[in-house]
Motif scaffolding. Structure first.
Motif, PDB file in Angstrom:
ATOM      1  N   GLU A  58       0.784  -1.213  -0.056  1.00  0.00           N
ATOM      2  CA  GLU A  58      -0.002  -0.041  -0.060  1.00  0.00           C
ATOM      3  C   GLU A  58       1.131   1.244   0.112  1.00  0.00           C
ATOM      4  O   GLU A  58       0.659   2.171  -0.680  1.00  0.00           O
ATOM      5  N   LEU A  62       1.291   3.925  -2.954  1.00  0.00           N
ATOM      6  CA  LEU A  62       0.780   5.647  -2.665  1.00  0.00           C
ATOM      7  C   LEU A  62       2.163   6.136  -3.080  1.00  0.00           C
ATOM      8  O   LEU A  62       2.033   7.456  -3.765  1.00  0.00           O
ATOM      9  N   ALA A  86      -5.308  13.714   0.272  1.00  0.00           N
ATOM     10  CA  ALA A  86      -5.994  12.477   0.438  1.00  0.00           C
ATOM     11  C   ALA A  86      -4.861  11.371   0.493  1.00  0.00           C
ATOM     12  O   ALA A  86      -4.965  10.468   1.209  1.00  0.00           O
ATOM     13  N   ALA A  87      -3.870  11.459  -0.574  1.00  0.00           N
ATOM     14  CA  ALA A  87      -2.859  10.437  -0.423  1.00  0.00           C
ATOM     15  C   ALA A  87      -1.838  10.420   0.730  1.00  0.00           C
ATOM     16  O   ALA A  87      -1.553   9.483   1.303  1.00  0.00           O
ATOM     17  N   TYR A  88      -1.591  11.795   0.878  1.00  0.00           N
ATOM     18  CA  TYR A  88      -0.752  12.008   2.239  1.00  0.00           C
ATOM     19  C   TYR A  88      -1.421  11.417   3.418  1.00  0.00           C
ATOM     20  O   TYR A  88      -0.834  10.845   4.034  1.00  0.00           O
ATOM     21  N   ARG A  89      -2.681  11.559   3.504  1.00  0.00           N
ATOM     22  CA  ARG A  89      -3.540  11.236   4.553  1.00  0.00           C
ATOM     23  C   ARG A  89      -3.325   9.714   4.711  1.00  0.00           C
ATOM     24  O   ARG A  89      -3.330   8.949   5.603  1.00  0.00           O
ATOM     25  N   GLU A  90      -3.619   9.097   3.480  1.00  0.00           N
ATOM     26  CA  GLU A  90      -3.639   7.355   3.192  1.00  0.00           C
ATOM     27  C   GLU A  90      -2.294   7.235   3.815  1.00  0.00           C
ATOM     28  O   GLU A  90      -2.088   6.094   4.476  1.00  0.00           O
ATOM     29  N   MET A  91      -1.041   7.730   3.350  1.00  0.00           N
ATOM     30  CA  MET A  91       0.266   7.139   3.631  1.00  0.00           C
ATOM     31  C   MET A  91       0.258   7.359   5.228  1.00  0.00           C
ATOM     32  O   MET A  91       1.059   6.112   5.646  1.00  0.00           O
ATOM     33  N   GLU A  93      -1.602   7.130   7.463  1.00  0.00           N
ATOM     34  CA  GLU A  93      -2.521   6.042   8.026  1.00  0.00           C
ATOM     35  C   GLU A  93      -1.762   4.706   7.944  1.00  0.00           C
ATOM     36  O   GLU A  93      -1.702   4.072   8.756  1.00  0.00           O
ATOM     37  N   ALA A  94      -1.213   4.589   6.909  1.00  0.00           N
ATOM     38  CA  ALA A  94      -0.643   3.192   6.640  1.00  0.00           C
ATOM     39  C   ALA A  94       0.765   2.924   7.430  1.00  0.00           C
ATOM     40  O   ALA A  94       0.909   1.865   8.146  1.00  0.00           O
ATOM     41  N   ARG A  97      -0.186   2.345  11.026  1.00  0.00           N
ATOM     42  CA  ARG A  97      -0.664   1.029  11.281  1.00  0.00           C
ATOM     43  C   ARG A  97       0.368   0.187  11.220  1.00  0.00           C
ATOM     44  O   ARG A  97       0.615  -0.923  12.032  1.00  0.00           O
TER      45      ARG A  97
END
Length: 100
Positions: A58, A62, A86-91, A93-94, A97
């Protein structure tokens, strides 16, 4: 144990490159694949490794997207700021985790 059977396997070049890096080089790739498959068959592969592998994929996806946007920006093309955020937020979060 003598190895007599040959198994053909097709994967994308990017996967081959990742596997070669994990194996320590192209000459060790078949050993690494064999050992990985055998460990999974015997139940020695923890689900945590699968989770981390998925998170790494993931993050790589990204990162690839971000690199494409950087290239577009260098070429003078417009990049959607909301998509970058949005991609920055996803990164983030990944990574969160992955670190637990």
């Amino acid at each position: 144990m003598r190895k007599t059977a040959v198994i053909g396997l097709r994967v994308p070049e990017s996967v081959k490159a990742e596997w070669q890096q994990a194996a320590g080089g192209p000459r060790r790739l078949s050993d690494w694949i064999r050992e990985s498959a055998e460990a999974r068959r015997l139940g020695h592969v923890a689900s945590l490794k699968d989770d981390l592998r998925a998170l790494r994929a993931e993050i790589n996806r990204l990162g690839s997207t971000v690199n494409q946007w950087a290239h577009m920006g260098h070429m003078g093309q417009a990049v959607d700021a909301a998509a970058v955020e949005a991609a920055y937020r996803e990164m983030r979060e990944a990574v969160r985790r992955a670190l637990g």
